[in-house]
Design an enzyme around this catalytic site. Structure first.
Site, PDB file in Angstrom:
ATOM      1  N   GLU A 130      -3.012   9.796  -7.760  1.00 15.34           N
ATOM      2  CA  GLU A 130      -2.406   9.476  -6.457  1.00 15.34           C
ATOM      3  C   GLU A 130      -2.024  10.756  -5.706  1.00 15.34           C
ATOM      4  O   GLU A 130      -2.205  10.850  -4.493  1.00 15.34           O
ATOM      5  CB  GLU A 130      -1.194   8.566  -6.640  1.00 15.34           C
ATOM      6  N   HIS A 158      -4.095  11.279  -2.386  1.00 14.15           N
ATOM      7  CA  HIS A 158      -3.305  10.943  -1.191  1.00 14.15           C
ATOM      8  C   HIS A 158      -2.211  11.973  -0.881  1.00 14.15           C
ATOM      9  O   HIS A 158      -2.041  12.371   0.269  1.00 14.15           O
ATOM     10  CB  HIS A 158      -2.659   9.560  -1.369  1.00 14.15           C
ATOM     11  N   HIS A 161       2.059   1.409  -6.247  1.00 14.65           N
ATOM     12  CA  HIS A 161       0.684   1.884  -6.388  1.00 14.65           C
ATOM     13  C   HIS A 161       0.568   3.265  -5.727  1.00 14.65           C
ATOM     14  O   HIS A 161       0.062   4.188  -6.327  1.00 14.65           O
ATOM     15  CB  HIS A 161      -0.321   0.898  -5.783  1.00 14.65           C
TER      16      HIS A 161
HETATM   17  P1  5GP Z   1     -10.151  -0.685  -2.545  1.00 14.06           P
HETATM   18  O1  5GP Z   1     -11.528  -0.302  -2.171  1.00 14.06           O
HETATM   19  O2  5GP Z   1      -9.984  -1.168  -3.944  1.00 14.06           O
HETATM   20  O3  5GP Z   1      -9.412  -1.495  -1.529  1.00 14.06           O
HETATM   21  O4  5GP Z   1      -9.336   0.701  -2.522  1.00 14.06           O
HETATM   22  C1  5GP Z   1      -9.638   1.742  -3.388  1.00 14.06           C
HETATM   23  C2  5GP Z   1      -8.763   2.917  -3.095  1.00 14.06           C
HETATM   24  O5  5GP Z   1      -9.057   3.437  -1.793  1.00 14.06           O
HETATM   25  C3  5GP Z   1      -7.284   2.596  -3.039  1.00 14.06           C
HETATM   26  O6  5GP Z   1      -6.698   2.595  -4.303  1.00 14.06           O
HETATM   27  C4  5GP Z   1      -6.772   3.713  -2.163  1.00 14.06           C
HETATM   28  O7  5GP Z   1      -6.662   4.905  -2.873  1.00 14.06           O
HETATM   29  C5  5GP Z   1      -7.861   3.873  -1.155  1.00 14.06           C
HETATM   30  N1  5GP Z   1      -7.644   3.040   0.056  1.00 14.06           N
HETATM   31  C6  5GP Z   1      -8.139   1.798   0.293  1.00 14.06           C
HETATM   32  N2  5GP Z   1      -7.782   1.362   1.508  1.00 14.06           N
HETATM   33  C7  5GP Z   1      -7.033   2.343   2.070  1.00 14.06           C
HETATM   34  C8  5GP Z   1      -6.388   2.492   3.334  1.00 14.06           C
HETATM   35  O8  5GP Z   1      -6.437   1.641   4.209  1.00 14.06           O
HETATM   36  N3  5GP Z   1      -5.711   3.638   3.537  1.00 14.06           N
HETATM   37  C9  5GP Z   1      -5.653   4.619   2.602  1.00 14.06           C
HETATM   38  N4  5GP Z   1      -4.948   5.725   2.904  1.00 14.06           N
HETATM   39  N5  5GP Z   1      -6.255   4.525   1.416  1.00 14.06           N
HETATM   40  C10 5GP Z   1      -6.936   3.406   1.142  1.00 14.06           C
HETATM   41  P1  5GP Z   2      -6.645   4.458  -5.551  1.00 13.01           P
HETATM   42  O1  5GP Z   2      -5.283   4.297  -5.480  1.00 13.01           O
HETATM   43  O2  5GP Z   2      -6.079   5.731  -5.294  1.00 13.01           O
HETATM   44  O3  5GP Z   2      -7.895   5.144  -5.519  1.00 13.01           O
HETATM   45  O4  5GP Z   2      -7.078   3.794  -6.991  1.00 13.01           O
HETATM   46  C1  5GP Z   2      -6.307   3.674  -8.163  1.00 13.01           C
HETATM   47  C2  5GP Z   2      -6.845   4.521  -9.319  1.00 13.01           C
HETATM   48  O5  5GP Z   2      -5.798   4.699 -10.253  1.00 13.01           O
HETATM   49  C3  5GP Z   2      -7.987   3.849 -10.056  1.00 13.01           C
HETATM   50  O6  5GP Z   2      -8.868   4.854 -10.505  1.00 13.01           O
HETATM   51  C4  5GP Z   2      -7.302   3.210 -11.248  1.00 13.01           C
HETATM   52  O7  5GP Z   2      -8.107   3.157 -12.400  1.00 13.01           O
HETATM   53  C5  5GP Z   2      -6.121   4.125 -11.490  1.00 13.01           C
HETATM   54  N1  5GP Z   2      -4.951   3.372 -11.970  1.00 13.01           N
HETATM   55  C6  5GP Z   2      -4.236   3.698 -13.053  1.00 13.01           C
HETATM   56  N2  5GP Z   2      -3.239   2.816 -13.237  1.00 13.01           N
HETATM   57  C7  5GP Z   2      -3.338   1.892 -12.242  1.00 13.01           C
HETATM   58  C8  5GP Z   2      -2.573   0.735 -11.900  1.00 13.01           C
HETATM   59  O8  5GP Z   2      -1.597   0.346 -12.546  1.00 13.01           O
HETATM   60  N3  5GP Z   2      -2.967   0.059 -10.788  1.00 13.01           N
HETATM   61  C9  5GP Z   2      -4.036   0.455 -10.030  1.00 13.01           C
HETATM   62  N4  5GP Z   2      -4.342  -0.279  -8.957  1.00 13.01           N
HETATM   63  N5  5GP Z   2      -4.762   1.540 -10.324  1.00 13.01           N
HETATM   64  C10 5GP Z   2      -4.424   2.253 -11.429  1.00 13.01           C
END
Ligand code: 5GP
Ligand code: 5GP
Length: 226
Positions: free
Chosen positions: A115, A119, A61
């Site tokens: 990503e 990040h 991810h």
């Molecule tokens: P969710 O709210 O679905 O747990 O996370 C959404 C997105 O927020 C993740 O895909 C990731 O990009 C970011 N995120 C969530 N939790 C963390 C964390 O503890 N550390 C970091 N660096 N990013 C996070």
């Molecule tokens: P987070 O990592 O950085 O904020 O959240 C993941 C983002 O990437 C979401 O916007 C989601 O729609 C997109 N995404 C695309 N492909 C994937 C996948 O295979 N898994 C997840 N968790 N997110 C994906």
């Protein structure tokens, strides 16, 4: 010291600069892998990438810079957008190890770009774009999660396993305790969604996690097939 003295103003500028540079730093990475069967077994479902159904293994991810207090920086450098030409030698590995499952189907670049922008730009002081994706692919080779789980008899067979047995299997095989994130499947069941390992700021060594994300799984966790 008078507040408008040249010395005071210099001091203020130095302080501002150091706060700015420190706030761009980070303390460690979360290296996060997802189980495709759990991503797909939710109400929104999933779409296989245009390159075909991913292998039945954990997929990457992301590699997320984080602070020791649990907070994290994001979207740190709008002047460094994702540029696929910098990682053309890594594309076939990324398609295999970092497949996208979001809908509509894509070839992966949207996911990698998201990503990197969110990040990757926050760890640019350590890893440039090529280094960031290369380091993440190398981490996946070091942390074969499915193999670790299967060595302990934990299979993606739709059965449920205890949270402690999942953590112990990974600690035994990889040497470090992971953080386990669950999601909720179509029938309301808690299932194994993402596994977090912590990595030092070089992006190459797995370490014990300085802090764990919030959230919890049920004590019994389904491992769906894919
Ligand atoms: P969710 O709210 O679905 O747990 O996370 C959404 C997105 O927020 C993740 O895909 C990731 O990009 C970011 N995120 C969530 N939790 C963390 C964390 O503890 N550390 C970091 N660096 N990013 C996070
Ligand atoms: P987070 O990592 O950085 O904020 O959240 C993941 C983002 O990437 C979401 O916007 C989601 O729609 C997109 N995404 C695309 N492909 C994937 C996948 O295979 N898994 C997840 N968790 N997110 C994906």
């Amino acid at each position: 010291m008078k507040p408008n003295s040249p010395f005071f103003i210099k001091l203020l500028i130095i302080q501002c600069l150091s706060v700015l540079s420190v706030s761009q730093d980070f303390d460690f990475f979360y290296f996060v892998q997802q189980w495709p069967g759990s991503y797909c077994d939710t109400e929104q479902s999933c779409c296989y990438p245009t390159t075909g159904k991913p292998a039945s293994v954990f997929g990457i991810h992301g590699l997320w810079p984080n602070y020791n207090d649990g907070s994290y920086p994001s979207n740190c450098d709008p002047d460094s957008p994702f540029d696929q030409s910098q990682i053309s030698d890594l594309i076939s590995s990324l398609q295999k190890s970092w497949p996208t499952l979001a809908c509509p189907s894509g070839n992966g670049s949207k996911f990698w770009s998201h990503e990197w922008d969110k990040h990757g730009t926050c760890s640019e002081s350590v890893l440039d774009q090529h280094g960031y994706f290369e380091a993440t692919l190398d981490l996946k080779k070091k942390a074969n999660l499915l193999h670790a789980l299967q060595s302990a008899g934990i299979q993606p067979d739709g059965e449920s396993y205890s949270l402690n047995s999942i953590k112990a299997a990974i600690k035994d095989a990889i040497g470090f305790t992971p953080y386990i994130e669950c999601n909720v499947g179509q029938s309301g069941n808690s299932q194994l969604y993402q596994i977090y390992l912590c990595v030092d700021t070089s992006g190459s060594n797995i370490i014990e996690c300085p802090v764990l994300p919030r959230g919890r799984c049920g004590s019994s966790i389904e491992f769906p097939s894919f």
